[in-house]
Design a protein around this motif. Structure first.
Motif, PDB file in Angstrom:
ATOM      1  N   ALA A 122       0.829  -1.204   0.000  1.00  0.00           N
ATOM      2  CA  ALA A 122       0.000   0.000   0.000  1.00  0.00           C
ATOM      3  C   ALA A 122       0.869   1.262   0.000  1.00  0.00           C
ATOM      4  O   ALA A 122       0.593   2.224  -0.730  1.00  0.00           O
ATOM      5  CB  ALA A 122      -0.926  -0.007   1.213  1.00  0.00           C
ATOM      6  N   HIS A 123       1.926   1.252   0.805  1.00  0.00           N
ATOM      7  CA  HIS A 123       2.809   2.418   0.849  1.00  0.00           C
ATOM      8  C   HIS A 123       3.582   2.579  -0.464  1.00  0.00           C
ATOM      9  O   HIS A 123       3.787   3.705  -0.942  1.00  0.00           O
ATOM     10  CB  HIS A 123       3.780   2.291   2.024  1.00  0.00           C
ATOM     11  N   THR A 151      -2.201   2.685   7.940  1.00  0.00           N
ATOM     12  CA  THR A 151      -2.765   3.966   7.500  1.00  0.00           C
ATOM     13  C   THR A 151      -2.866   4.082   5.982  1.00  0.00           C
ATOM     14  O   THR A 151      -3.894   4.541   5.453  1.00  0.00           O
ATOM     15  CB  THR A 151      -1.919   5.127   8.049  1.00  0.00           C
ATOM     16  N   ALA A 152      -1.817   3.681   5.265  1.00  0.00           N
ATOM     17  CA  ALA A 152      -1.871   3.759   3.803  1.00  0.00           C
ATOM     18  C   ALA A 152      -2.903   2.778   3.255  1.00  0.00           C
ATOM     19  O   ALA A 152      -3.635   3.088   2.301  1.00  0.00           O
ATOM     20  CB  ALA A 152      -0.497   3.474   3.200  1.00  0.00           C
ATOM     21  N   ALA A 153      -2.977   1.594   3.854  1.00  0.00           N
ATOM     22  CA  ALA A 153      -3.975   0.610   3.425  1.00  0.00           C
ATOM     23  C   ALA A 153      -5.381   1.160   3.635  1.00  0.00           C
ATOM     24  O   ALA A 153      -6.265   0.989   2.782  1.00  0.00           O
ATOM     25  CB  ALA A 153      -3.780  -0.690   4.196  1.00  0.00           C
ATOM     26  N   ARG A 161       6.267   1.774   6.595  1.00  0.00           N
ATOM     27  CA  ARG A 161       6.114   3.166   6.191  1.00  0.00           C
ATOM     28  C   ARG A 161       7.478   3.836   6.106  1.00  0.00           C
ATOM     29  O   ARG A 161       7.783   4.542   5.138  1.00  0.00           O
ATOM     30  CB  ARG A 161       5.226   3.909   7.207  1.00  0.00           C
ATOM     31  N   SER A 162       8.315   3.603   7.106  1.00  0.00           N
ATOM     32  CA  SER A 162       9.649   4.205   7.130  1.00  0.00           C
ATOM     33  C   SER A 162      10.527   3.654   6.012  1.00  0.00           C
ATOM     34  O   SER A 162      11.210   4.420   5.317  1.00  0.00           O
ATOM     35  CB  SER A 162      10.297   3.941   8.494  1.00  0.00           C
ATOM     36  N   VAL A 163      10.522   2.352   5.819  1.00  0.00           N
ATOM     37  CA  VAL A 163      11.357   1.728   4.794  1.00  0.00           C
ATOM     38  C   VAL A 163      10.965   2.215   3.405  1.00  0.00           C
ATOM     39  O   VAL A 163      11.825   2.569   2.584  1.00  0.00           O
ATOM     40  CB  VAL A 163      11.265   0.192   4.879  1.00  0.00           C
TER      41      VAL A 163
END
Length: 486
Positions: free
Chosen positions: A54-55, A94-96, A417-419
């Motif tokens: 998703a991200h 969150t992105a999902a 998310r960070s990666v």
């Protein structure tokens, strides 16, 4: 980060602000621009793997998700009858959520505790079917090895400019600019033996042993009804199985339960009770304590599984403590709820920096050490703590924790998310790691017990008693050659 969900964004190299890496990991460098045309390969289509997808979709990065099973969330489906102790508000990335909301998704009640089946059916399956993810998902694609194209682990010159080479079980080979391994640990449970080695006879007794979270009240009922079951392990999975067995014992005469742990006390399994910020987790320990104190579950402490011997339709399990004192118990079934360990064999030709104790990265290990942390006290961490000497290779999710049983899904979501932000060149976002986790605190909700009247029992993927001291060896004790609990 854009809240848009469906169209590819401008190439990250052009749109993201490049911030030079600033990390104690000297090997972490920006990926070679020569690899920019290749996809990021995500291994595993569980919650964290699909969150990574998703991200990546939001960032406009090309990607491919490889899932060894025949469906998304294949491992979770195997404990589909069990409730998590984390409500939905901690279980959705969150992105999902942004992708799903924009596609007309009906979000579940944020305070509801989903079963594994509900997690798959109401969240993972719709996410995998989303039009920006579905074309990039391959099922029945088991990864057997990862390397650099033309490079073994020894060769250095030009290595960073070489694409990753991912080999599948069917012989297919895929090249990638980066690899995010979210394959989990479900397929590699810890052994029954107390010293980390298989117990003597463990392989021969395999037909009598189930690993964590059998469906005691459902599909596996006949295997446990009217039988004597030995549950080995001190985590939440063990507690869940014990509660299910106790319910079965109330329904089927002759059903007996013995619980064996290495520690000298079950206090850590019982947990914080009503003071736990996750009420399902607190209720689990409170109810388990009551069953032990009432005698409905027989608790054996200081039990060090050493040997398992099959005798007809039963199996004898022998404990041998560090001083050599033995005890034995005869059971019809064994549930080995002894946790899991990571399998890094597919990355044996990559350059990994693994902690000697946990098998996580060395930078992450002190942040998740179960001797000092519970699920809710793990600090926020991201790309810097997950970096290996192999630029572009990241292990995320429960596998990133190695043998530490302190993982929660929300932690994995912040990891990816960070990666992904780092892979997009947005180092500012990559290093802005934030994490809000439930920890022991004041909470009096009885939501868990109310929901259990409908389906299942509350549990969690995490657990374990690494911080509980083992009882000291007693050199003056005499060996007990007889059976104490048969």
């Amino acid at each position: 980060m854009s809240s848009g969900c469906c169209g590819p964004a401008a190439p990250a190299e052009q749109s993201a602000q490049a911030v030079p890496p600033q990390t104690t990991a000297a090997w972490q460098v920006v990926l070679s621009p020569q690899l920019g045309h290749l996809p990021v390969v995500v291994i595993g289509a569980g919650p964290v793997g699909l969150a990574a997808a998703a991200h990546l979709a939001e960032r406009g990065l090309d990607f491919l998700v490889l899932e060894a099973g025949s469906r998304v969330g294949a491992s979770i489906a195997q404990w589909g009858h069990v409730r998590t102790f984390s409500p939905w508000k901690y279980d959705i990335d969150t992105a999902a959520r942004r992708l799903l909301d924009a596609h007309g998704w009906a979000a579940p009640d944020p305070d509801w505790l989903p079963t594994g089946a509900e997690l798959v059916e109401q969240y993972l399956a719709p996410l995998a079917a989303h039009p920006v993810i579905a074309p990039h998902l391959r099922l029945n694609a088991r990864v057997t090895g990862i390397s650099r194209a033309g490079f073994d682990r020894v060769r250095t010159t030009g290595r960073d400019a070489a694409p990753f080479l991912i080999r599948l079980a069917d012989g297919t080979e895929i090249t990638a600019r980066a690899v995010i391994d979210a394959s989990g640990t479900w397929r590699t449970p810890n052994v029954l033996g107390a010293s980390g080695l298989p117990a003597h006879g463990e392989h021969e007794a395999a037909a009598f042993v189930d690993h964590a979270l059998p469906d005691v009240l459902g599909a596996d009922r006949d295997a446990y009804a009217g039988k004597h079951t030995l549950v080995v392990g001190a985590g939440h999975s063990a507690a869940t199985t014990l509660l299910a067995l106790a319910q079965l014992a109330g329904e089927v005469p002759g059903t007996r339960i013995t619980w064996a742990i290495r520690a000298g006390s079950a206090a850590r399994t019982y947990g914080g009770g009503a003071a736990d910020a996750l009420p399902a987790r607190g209720a689990l320990g409170t109810r388990l304590r009551a069953l032990v104190e009432s005698g409905r579950i027989t608790l054996l402490t200081a039990f060090f599984t050493h040997e398992a011997t099959v005798d007809g339709e039963a199996v004898t399990v022998i404990s041998r403590d560090p001083s050599g004192v033995e005890r034995r118990i005869v059971a019809d079934r064994i549930v080995a709820a002894t946790g899991y360990r990571p399998d890094h064999s597919i990355a044996s030709e990559l350059r990994l920096d693994l902690d000697a104790i946990l098998g996580s990265t060395r930078a992450l290990a002190p942040l998740i050490d179960p001797n000092h942390h519970s699920c809710g006290t793990v600090p926020a961490h991201g790309v810097d703590e997950l970096a290996h000497p192999e630029p572009g290779y990241y292990v995320v999710g429960v596998k990133s924790y190695g043998r530490a049983p302190t993982f929660l899904m929300a932690t994995g979501y912040e990891q990816v998310r960070s990666v992904v932000a780092a892979l997009a060149g947005d180092w500012q976002a990559a290093r802005d790691v934030q994490l809000e986790l439930p920890e022991t605190g004041v909470c009096s909700s009885n939501l868990a017990e109310a929901q259990e009247t409908r389906v299942g029992l509350a549990t969690g993927i995490s657990g374990g008693l690494s911080a509980t001291p083992l009882p000291p060896a007693s050199v003056s004790a005499t060996a007990d050659g007889g059976g104490c609990c048969g």
